[in-house]
Design an enzyme around this catalytic site. Structure first.
Site, PDB file in Angstrom:
ATOM      1  N   SER A 156     -30.004  54.200  76.131  1.00  0.00           N
ATOM      2  CA  SER A 156     -29.471  54.131  74.767  1.00  0.00           C
ATOM      3  C   SER A 156     -29.173  55.536  74.278  1.00  0.00           C
ATOM      4  O   SER A 156     -29.731  56.513  74.778  1.00  0.00           O
ATOM      5  CB  SER A 156     -30.472  53.461  73.829  1.00  0.00           C
ATOM      6  OG  SER A 156     -31.625  54.246  73.720  1.00  0.00           O
ATOM      7  N   GLY A 158     -26.863  57.595  74.738  1.00  0.00           N
ATOM      8  CA  GLY A 158     -26.361  58.577  75.699  1.00  0.00           C
ATOM      9  C   GLY A 158     -27.415  59.233  76.569  1.00  0.00           C
ATOM     10  O   GLY A 158     -27.133  60.204  77.266  1.00  0.00           O
ATOM     11  N   GLU A 264     -16.324  50.610  72.101  1.00  0.00           N
ATOM     12  CA  GLU A 264     -15.869  51.998  72.262  1.00  0.00           C
ATOM     13  C   GLU A 264     -14.635  52.080  73.166  1.00  0.00           C
ATOM     14  O   GLU A 264     -14.560  51.378  74.183  1.00  0.00           O
ATOM     15  CB  GLU A 264     -16.981  52.855  72.862  1.00  0.00           C
ATOM     16  CG  GLU A 264     -18.154  53.074  71.930  1.00  0.00           C
ATOM     17  CD  GLU A 264     -19.214  53.957  72.563  1.00  0.00           C
ATOM     18  OE1 GLU A 264     -18.932  55.149  72.794  1.00  0.00           O
ATOM     19  OE2 GLU A 264     -20.319  53.454  72.845  1.00  0.00           O
ATOM     20  N   GLU A 276     -17.130  51.102  76.418  1.00  0.00           N
ATOM     21  CA  GLU A 276     -18.433  50.425  76.369  1.00  0.00           C
ATOM     22  C   GLU A 276     -18.490  49.494  75.182  1.00  0.00           C
ATOM     23  O   GLU A 276     -17.611  49.516  74.314  1.00  0.00           O
ATOM     24  CB  GLU A 276     -19.573  51.453  76.241  1.00  0.00           C
ATOM     25  CG  GLU A 276     -19.783  52.271  77.487  1.00  0.00           C
ATOM     26  CD  GLU A 276     -21.025  53.143  77.398  1.00  0.00           C
ATOM     27  OE1 GLU A 276     -21.847  52.930  76.499  1.00  0.00           O
ATOM     28  OE2 GLU A 276     -21.155  54.037  78.242  1.00  0.00           O
ATOM     29  N   ASP A 283     -24.374  53.554  66.357  1.00  0.00           N
ATOM     30  CA  ASP A 283     -24.798  54.798  65.704  1.00  0.00           C
ATOM     31  C   ASP A 283     -23.621  55.517  65.032  1.00  0.00           C
ATOM     32  O   ASP A 283     -23.753  56.029  63.918  1.00  0.00           O
ATOM     33  CB  ASP A 283     -25.567  55.727  66.657  1.00  0.00           C
ATOM     34  CG  ASP A 283     -24.906  55.956  68.006  1.00  0.00           C
ATOM     35  OD1 ASP A 283     -23.733  55.550  68.177  1.00  0.00           O
ATOM     36  OD2 ASP A 283     -25.552  56.547  68.885  1.00  0.00           O
ATOM     37  N   THR A 284     -22.439  55.524  65.678  1.00  0.00           N
ATOM     38  CA  THR A 284     -21.285  56.194  65.062  1.00  0.00           C
ATOM     39  C   THR A 284     -20.866  55.493  63.764  1.00  0.00           C
ATOM     40  O   THR A 284     -20.223  56.093  62.906  1.00  0.00           O
ATOM     41  CB  THR A 284     -20.083  56.228  66.026  1.00  0.00           C
ATOM     42  OG1 THR A 284     -19.691  54.885  66.327  1.00  0.00           O
ATOM     43  CG2 THR A 284     -20.419  56.944  67.315  1.00  0.00           C
ATOM     44  N   ARG A 361     -32.665  62.500  67.021  1.00  0.00           N
ATOM     45  CA  ARG A 361     -31.914  62.296  65.781  1.00  0.00           C
ATOM     46  C   ARG A 361     -32.905  61.899  64.681  1.00  0.00           C
ATOM     47  O   ARG A 361     -33.545  60.865  64.751  1.00  0.00           O
ATOM     48  CB  ARG A 361     -30.878  61.188  66.002  1.00  0.00           C
ATOM     49  CG  ARG A 361     -29.856  61.095  64.914  1.00  0.00           C
ATOM     50  CD  ARG A 361     -28.636  60.310  65.360  1.00  0.00           C
ATOM     51  NE  ARG A 361     -28.950  58.965  65.786  1.00  0.00           N
ATOM     52  CZ  ARG A 361     -28.359  58.333  66.802  1.00  0.00           C
ATOM     53  NH1 ARG A 361     -27.441  58.936  67.524  1.00  0.00           N
ATOM     54  NH2 ARG A 361     -28.686  57.099  67.115  1.00  0.00           N
TER      55      ARG A 361
END
Length: 389
Positions: A156, A158, A264, A276, A283-284, A361
């Site tokens: 997850s 990245g 994505e 993907e 998140d984006t 994050r």
């Protein structure tokens, strides 16, 4: 879903990070009861849920125990590392799994969703191959060519992802991917490196009894395989937006169920390439906390509960920038919040994570501006002002 919708519902969230926290807030606002589940205590979503459970979500016994205890109406996965076969069992017992147990099973592994898009649906993806050993990775990398991208099939945000420029870097990429892998699969995917102009997320809302709808595309920038900033709307040609919507609908129709999907794409000079898909808020998409009348968490909730979504309105040029930890810490103290909030049209979300490690994050800065560039600059400026002491 039938037309007579009665609230509250009992929702079990599997994975309780920052995206889960915002989803719980949206669900609480409509009076629902939420059980937040994660592998560690005091996770962000647990702080706002009605109750919480700390388990290994890869344990079928643990999942059975908490589902039997709470008897939820909906099970809503928020992460990849879940014993997905168990979700099929729960679904057979009449519990709604979002988007469906089969879709969750598909999307927990990058290999299966890629094969669905490429082999079954004929959607253009990056060239790819798999490896379960370093030797296989060396062979597949040579076949696909350099540069390429190596990722764990299950991870997850990245984690474990790297760009491999030549054969000398393959072993390092293998070790990094395996270290960043979630679950028990020791398998990596190797992809052709796409020379894209922009990477976008198309938030796609699949509804039980209404058409699939889309948010305006979100542009994003990644480092170390993880998103650093996102902005909406992404400035791409209408024709390419239509192509992306058509592909997103095709893939989400094949998966079924209801909820929001973060789909994505790589946008090149003349191609829209499927990358993907996540069957949940992305998140984006945190930029939607400032950019839309209904954010991605509210949209996910409405789609799950079968509530109407009459209109999605984009509120102007908006951006998000992540607030990252730079060191390991178990005592989180933030400075600079007042300074970050001193600029007009800026908001800050601090996730309440109980500890920090480099690049974790910890929060996000949100901003609006009179252009995408101005919004991005403002969000980055605000994020830079927040320091973890």
């Amino acid at each position: 879903m039938n037309n007579a919708i009665h609230l509250p519902k009992k929702l079990m969230l599997l994975g309780s990070g920052e995206l889960g926290k915002e989803f719980v807030i949206a669900a609480q606002r409509l009076g629902n009861y939420i059980i937040a589940v994660d592998r560690y205590p005091h996770a962000p979503a647990m702080q706002v849920a009605d109750c919480s459970e700390v388990i290994s979500m890869l344990s079928a016994e643990d999942l059975e125990r908490i589902v039997s205890k709470h008897q939820p109406d909906f099970i809503i996965p928020e992460i990849e590392a879940i014993r997905t076969e168990k979700l099929l069992e729960f679904e057979q017992r009449g519990i709604t799994v979002i988007p469906t147990a089969t879709a969750t099973n598909y999307t927990m592994n990058r290999d299966r969703i890629r094969e669905l898009a490429d082999q079954q649906l004929g959607v253009r993806t990056a060239k790819y191959g798999y490896a379960s050993t370093l030797e296989q990775l060396i062979a597949v990398s040579e076949q696909i060519g350099f540069p390429n991208v190596v990722k764990p099939v299950m991870s997850s945000s990245g984690k474990g992802q790297s760009v491999v420029k030549d054969s000398i870097e393959v072993e390092k990429a293998w070790n990094y991917a395996i270290a960043g892998s979630r679950g028990d699969a020791q398998k990596v995917i190797v992809e052709e490196f796409i020379d894209f102009e922009i990477e976008i997320t198309l938030l796609t809302i699949k509804q039980w009894n209404a058409p699939t709808i889309f948010c305006p595309p979100i542009g994003h920038r990644q480092e170390r395989g993880d998103y650093q900033e996102s902005w909406q709307p992404a400035e791409i040609a209408e024709e390419m937006i239509s192509q992306a919507q058509s592909i997103a609908k095709k893939v989400t129709d094949a998966l079924g169920g209801a909820g929001i999907f973060g789909v994505e794409f790589f946008i090149t000079k003349d191609e829209v390439i499927f990358s993907e898909l996540s069957p949940r808020p992305h998140d984006t998409g945190m930029v939607t906390l400032i950019s839309q009348n209904l954010n991605e968490f509210e949209l996910h909730l409405r789609a799950i509960l079968g509530l109407p979504i009459p209109h999605i309105e984009q509120l102007g040029f908006s951006a998000s920038a992540v607030i990252l930890a730079s060191a390991k810490s178990d005592a989180i103290v933030y400075a600079g919040v007042a300074e970050a909030l001193s600029e007009k049209d800026v908001d800050i979300k601090l996730f309440g994570k109980p500890n920090a490690h480099p690049y974790r994050r910890m929060g996000v800065a949100l901003a609006k501006g009179n252009s995408v560039q101005k919004a991005r600059e403002k969000a980055t400026r605000a994020a830079d002002k927040i320091k973890l002491l």
